[in-house]
Design a protein around this motif. Sequence first.
Motif, PDB file in Angstrom:
ATOM      1  N   HIS A 135     -36.051 -46.707  26.795  1.00 46.43           N
ATOM      2  CA  HIS A 135     -36.288 -47.424  25.539  1.00 46.43           C
ATOM      3  C   HIS A 135     -35.041 -48.223  25.165  1.00 46.43           C
ATOM      4  O   HIS A 135     -33.995 -48.071  25.782  1.00 46.43           O
ATOM      5  N   ILE A 136     -35.170 -49.060  24.147  1.00 50.57           N
ATOM      6  CA  ILE A 136     -34.030 -49.856  23.697  1.00 50.57           C
ATOM      7  C   ILE A 136     -32.969 -48.906  23.148  1.00 50.57           C
ATOM      8  O   ILE A 136     -33.258 -48.022  22.349  1.00 50.57           O
ATOM      9  N   ASN A 137     -31.732 -49.101  23.584  1.00 51.04           N
ATOM     10  CA  ASN A 137     -30.631 -48.222  23.194  1.00 51.04           C
ATOM     11  C   ASN A 137     -30.372 -48.305  21.694  1.00 51.04           C
ATOM     12  O   ASN A 137     -30.450 -49.370  21.095  1.00 51.04           O
ATOM     13  N   ASN A 138     -30.024 -47.166  21.107  1.00 52.04           N
ATOM     14  CA  ASN A 138     -29.811 -47.116  19.659  1.00 52.04           C
ATOM     15  C   ASN A 138     -28.641 -47.983  19.188  1.00 52.04           C
ATOM     16  O   ASN A 138     -28.578 -48.349  18.023  1.00 52.04           O
ATOM     17  N   THR A 139     -27.721 -48.336  20.069  1.00 51.60           N
ATOM     18  CA  THR A 139     -26.610 -49.205  19.667  1.00 51.60           C
ATOM     19  C   THR A 139     -27.058 -50.653  19.486  1.00 51.60           C
ATOM     20  O   THR A 139     -26.351 -51.455  18.863  1.00 51.60           O
ATOM     21  N   THR A 140     -28.222 -51.005  19.981  1.00 53.35           N
ATOM     22  CA  THR A 140     -28.744 -52.362  19.872  1.00 53.35           C
ATOM     23  C   THR A 140     -29.317 -52.633  18.484  1.00 53.35           C
ATOM     24  O   THR A 140     -29.257 -53.763  17.988  1.00 53.35           O
TER      25      THR A 140
ATOM     26  N   SER B 225     -31.116 -55.598  29.582  1.00 57.08           N
ATOM     27  CA  SER B 225     -29.786 -54.999  29.426  1.00 57.08           C
ATOM     28  C   SER B 225     -29.672 -54.131  28.181  1.00 57.08           C
ATOM     29  O   SER B 225     -28.739 -53.336  28.065  1.00 57.08           O
ATOM     30  N   GLU B 226     -30.620 -54.251  27.254  1.00 54.24           N
ATOM     31  CA  GLU B 226     -30.614 -53.437  26.044  1.00 54.24           C
ATOM     32  C   GLU B 226     -31.398 -52.138  26.226  1.00 54.24           C
ATOM     33  O   GLU B 226     -31.455 -51.308  25.326  1.00 54.24           O
ATOM     34  N   THR B 227     -31.986 -51.963  27.388  1.00 51.80           N
ATOM     35  CA  THR B 227     -32.781 -50.774  27.695  1.00 51.80           C
ATOM     36  C   THR B 227     -31.882 -49.723  28.331  1.00 51.80           C
ATOM     37  O   THR B 227     -31.087 -50.026  29.211  1.00 51.80           O
ATOM     38  N   ASP B 228     -32.003 -48.481  27.887  1.00 50.60           N
ATOM     39  CA  ASP B 228     -31.144 -47.433  28.440  1.00 50.60           C
ATOM     40  C   ASP B 228     -31.890 -46.570  29.453  1.00 50.60           C
ATOM     41  O   ASP B 228     -33.055 -46.807  29.764  1.00 50.60           O
ATOM     42  N   GLY B 229     -31.223 -45.577  29.967  1.00 52.06           N
ATOM     43  CA  GLY B 229     -31.762 -44.715  31.008  1.00 52.06           C
ATOM     44  C   GLY B 229     -32.977 -43.913  30.582  1.00 52.06           C
ATOM     45  O   GLY B 229     -33.727 -43.419  31.426  1.00 52.06           O
TER      46      GLY B 229
END
Length: 137
Positions: free
Chosen positions: A18-23, A11-15
């Motif tokens: 990679h791991i989303n910067n908000t994480t 769920s922390e992976t974005d489109g």
Amino acid sequence: MFEKVIEPRVSETDGAGHINNTTIPIWFESGRDEIFRLFTPDLSFSNWRCVIIKMNVEYVSQIFYGRPVTVQTWISRVGNSSFEVYEEIQQDGKVCAKGNATYVNFNFETQKSEPIPEEIKGVMSEHLYEDKLIETE
């Protein structure tokens, strides 16, 4: 240095894959748990002492799902009532993000900052890493 291993969640992976910067700020905060425990041993919000007043994040490299990351946290400065941390997130032995944050020892009843107790300063001094400061503009 304080160290914590985190297993990235899907769920922390974005489109972009990679791991989303908000994480990353959330993971950095998780790496500060032992520092929070110095100020509030039972981690009770009714006696919480640490208030963040500033943070910076530098994204160095992509982080991916399926491989653990390590959050490393150092104390970079201890003042009278405030302190700063320097943090890195590493994956596969490579620094992927780094940042710093400033906290104040805050009394919510009086709504004022208070000096950091000497015994806490002593423990914090065992985790100093002054060479790991991020320049801010």
